[in-house]
Design an enzyme around this catalytic site. Structure first.
Site, mmCIF file in Angstrom:
data_model
loop_
_atom_site.group_PDB
_atom_site.id
_atom_site.type_symbol
_atom_site.label_atom_id
_atom_site.label_comp_id
_atom_site.label_asym_id
_atom_site.label_seq_id
_atom_site.Cartn_x
_atom_site.Cartn_y
_atom_site.Cartn_z
ATOM 1 N N PRO A 274 0.857 -1.197 0.000
ATOM 2 C CA PRO A 274 0.000 0.000 0.000
ATOM 3 C C PRO A 274 0.889 1.241 0.000
ATOM 4 C CG PRO A 274 0.111 -0.917 2.203
ATOM 5 C CD PRO A 274 0.914 -1.833 1.329
ATOM 6 N N ASP A 450 6.119 2.528 1.477
ATOM 7 C CA ASP A 450 5.160 1.544 1.984
ATOM 8 C C ASP A 450 4.521 2.121 3.240
ATOM 9 O OD1 ASP A 450 3.849 -0.629 3.112
ATOM 10 O OD2 ASP A 450 5.403 -2.071 2.559
ATOM 11 N N HIS A 451 3.231 2.397 3.165
ATOM 12 C CA HIS A 451 2.557 3.046 4.291
ATOM 13 C C HIS A 451 2.449 2.135 5.506
ATOM 14 C CE1 HIS A 451 0.647 6.542 5.819
ATOM 15 N NE2 HIS A 451 0.162 6.973 4.670
ATOM 16 N N ARG A 452 2.776 0.869 5.364
ATOM 17 C CA ARG A 452 2.747 -0.037 6.506
ATOM 18 C C ARG A 452 3.943 0.171 7.424
ATOM 19 N NH1 ARG A 452 2.465 -5.653 3.377
ATOM 20 N NH2 ARG A 452 4.185 -4.539 2.341
#
Length: 480
Positions: A274, A450-452
């Site tokens: 994401p 990566d937004h994680r």
């Protein structure tokens, strides 16, 4: 008289096939151990295959342009005389027992067969490629060609102590002037691994300083059952019109090689990561002037990309979440791994497609050293000679799409990394400096992440750090 057949090894990271580009020898030619015999193109690079045997070429198991499968016959060599023995009927054709792929080399720990004096005098050959006992093969991936014989023609070679060294490991040692017999193997029963040779290279130790590797041998194991391979798609113009659009079809072919790998990597990245993108315009006027002064005083200067990369590496030490990886555990949970050090990848466009060479331990290098490594790796990548270690293992990537004369791009993250930094072209623009409009050199900097692994604040903090360093490079370099 003995016919030995060399099976195409896994050329790195679980590759299952390679396209045969050209043979460098012909049937009937004499060959020696480690002599280059063919060029094959994998999804990673163009690779020269060395011969593991000495003798006369009996059979070449493929033609230029053919897809060759790992663990299938590649070349047969008559090692016991000038005349190769007549081929056995296809129905009773024996397959070399214990033919292990390079993937299995790293795990090779099977018990060694009982050795005899004949075994010790038979010479060093590759793991599983010797003249061991054989048994009938029940399936093949390709239609067999006449002259394939994968077992010794003499009863004297029913067992053999084999040399557990992959041809690429031997080639790596030879290119770095390391005597492979003087390498201490860390694998089972003294197996010499690629990591053993690379360790000596990184330590700068001469081969004479290494202890002699113990003799190693591996018990024979049945060759894995093969499955039929799909025929290679035809290229060029396709007959008729496209059913969906009604337009004539100029060409239609299944993706293969590098294009297939790129497509898979991009799809995986988009599917699993994401990602979000932040960007900023940067005034690099002072950076260009600084580089110009360095070049004027020293005769040469690091590239702009190397200078920016040095700032990026420093930024990753301040924002380590971006120098990381997310792995999915067996139970579905996510594991976040942050690295202590940076392997810096950079996107390089080649005739074979987009590849990402990487500078190992980039955090230990200054801007001049980074510039030299970029030039070296880009050169071997464009020649198709980059090794597997050159094209894998990066933890963060920089993409200089400014060379294509574009301002910006929301680049796709190089899976499984957590971020990619993009550099746009440098153009002169009107810019407000201390309340006045001036002409300045401006570059757009983008970061896809990566937004994680982090939130926007961390990503913006990293991007702002690199941008400020580019704007005032003297101040930044003084703190590095």
């Amino acid at each position: 008289m003995s016919i030995k057949t060399f099976l195409l090894p896994d050329l790195g990271e679980g590759l299952t096939e390679a396209e045969l580009v050209r043979w460098m020898i012909a049937e009937g030619d004499s060959v020696i151990v480690d002599q280059p015999i063919a060029e094959v193109e994998t999804a990673k690079s163009l690779v020269e295959i060395p011969c593991p045997f000495e003798g006369v070429v009996s059979t070449l198991h493929g033609d230029a342009g053919q897809m060759m499968l790992v663990d299938e016959p590649f070349i047969s060599v008559n090692t016991g005389g000038d005349e190769p023995e007549a081929a056995a009927p296809a129905a009773a054709e024996p397959a070399a027992e214990g033919a292990l792929s390079y993937r299995e080399e790293e795990m090779a720990g099977t018990q060694a067969p009982e050795e005899t004096e004949e075994d010790e005098a038979s010479g060093n050959v590759l793991i599983g490629y010797g003249t061991g006992a054989s048994k009938p093969s029940t399936s093949r991936r390709r239609r067999p060609r006449a002259g394939i014989t994968t077992a010794a023609a003499s009863s004297e070679t029913s067992t053999q102590a084999v040399r557990v060294i992959n041809p690429l490991v031997r080639k790596l040692a030879r290119e770095n002037s390391i005597d492979i017999h003087a390498v201490r193997g860390t694998g089972p029963e003294g197996l010499v691994l690629r990591a053993d040779v690379e360790a000596l290279i990184s330590q700068g130790q001469p081969a004479a300083a290494a202890a002699a590797a113990p003799a190693a041998s591996v018990a024979a194991a049945p060759a894995p059952a093969a499955v039929p391979a799909p025929e290679k798609p035809s290229e060029g113009a396709a007959a008729g019109a496209d059913k969906r659009t009604g337009l004539p079809v100029a060409s239609s072919q299944v993706l293969s090689g590098v294009r297939k790998t790129i497509a898979a990597a991009m799809s995986t990245s988009r599917r699993e990561i994401p990602e979000a993108t932040v960007w900023v315009d940067v005034d690099v006027t002072k950076l260009l002037k600084l580089r110009g002064k360095i070049k004027e005083s020293e005769g040469q200067a690091p590239s702009i990309m190397a200078l920016i990369s040095r700032f990026a590496v420093a930024g990753l030490q301040r924002f380590p979440e971006l120098n990381s990886r997310i792995d999915v555990e067996g139970d579905g949970s996510l594991r976040h791994t942050i690295f202590d050090g940076v392997n810096l990848g950079f996107a390089a466009q080649t005739d074979r497609g987009l590849v990402v060479p990487n500078v190992r331990d980039a955090h230990k290098l200054n801007a001049n050293e980074l510039s030299a490594e970029f030039a070296r790796l880009a050169g071997v990548a464009r020649e198709g000679k980059a090794g597997v270690s050159d094209l894998s293992g990066s933890t963060f990537t920089i993409n200089n799409y400014g060379v294509f004369n574009v301002d910006g791009s929301a680049a796709i993250i190089n899976y499984p990394e957590a971020a990619i930094l993009g550099l746009g072209r440098i153009v002169e623009k009107p810019w407000v400096v201390n309340g006045k409009i001036k002409v300045r050199s401006i570059c757009e900097l983008t970061l896809s992440f990566d937004h994680r692994v982090c939130d926007g604040g961390t990503a913006a903090g990293f991007l702002r750090y690199v941008a400020d360093a580019m704007t005032d490079p003297k101040k930044a370099l003084a703190s590095l």
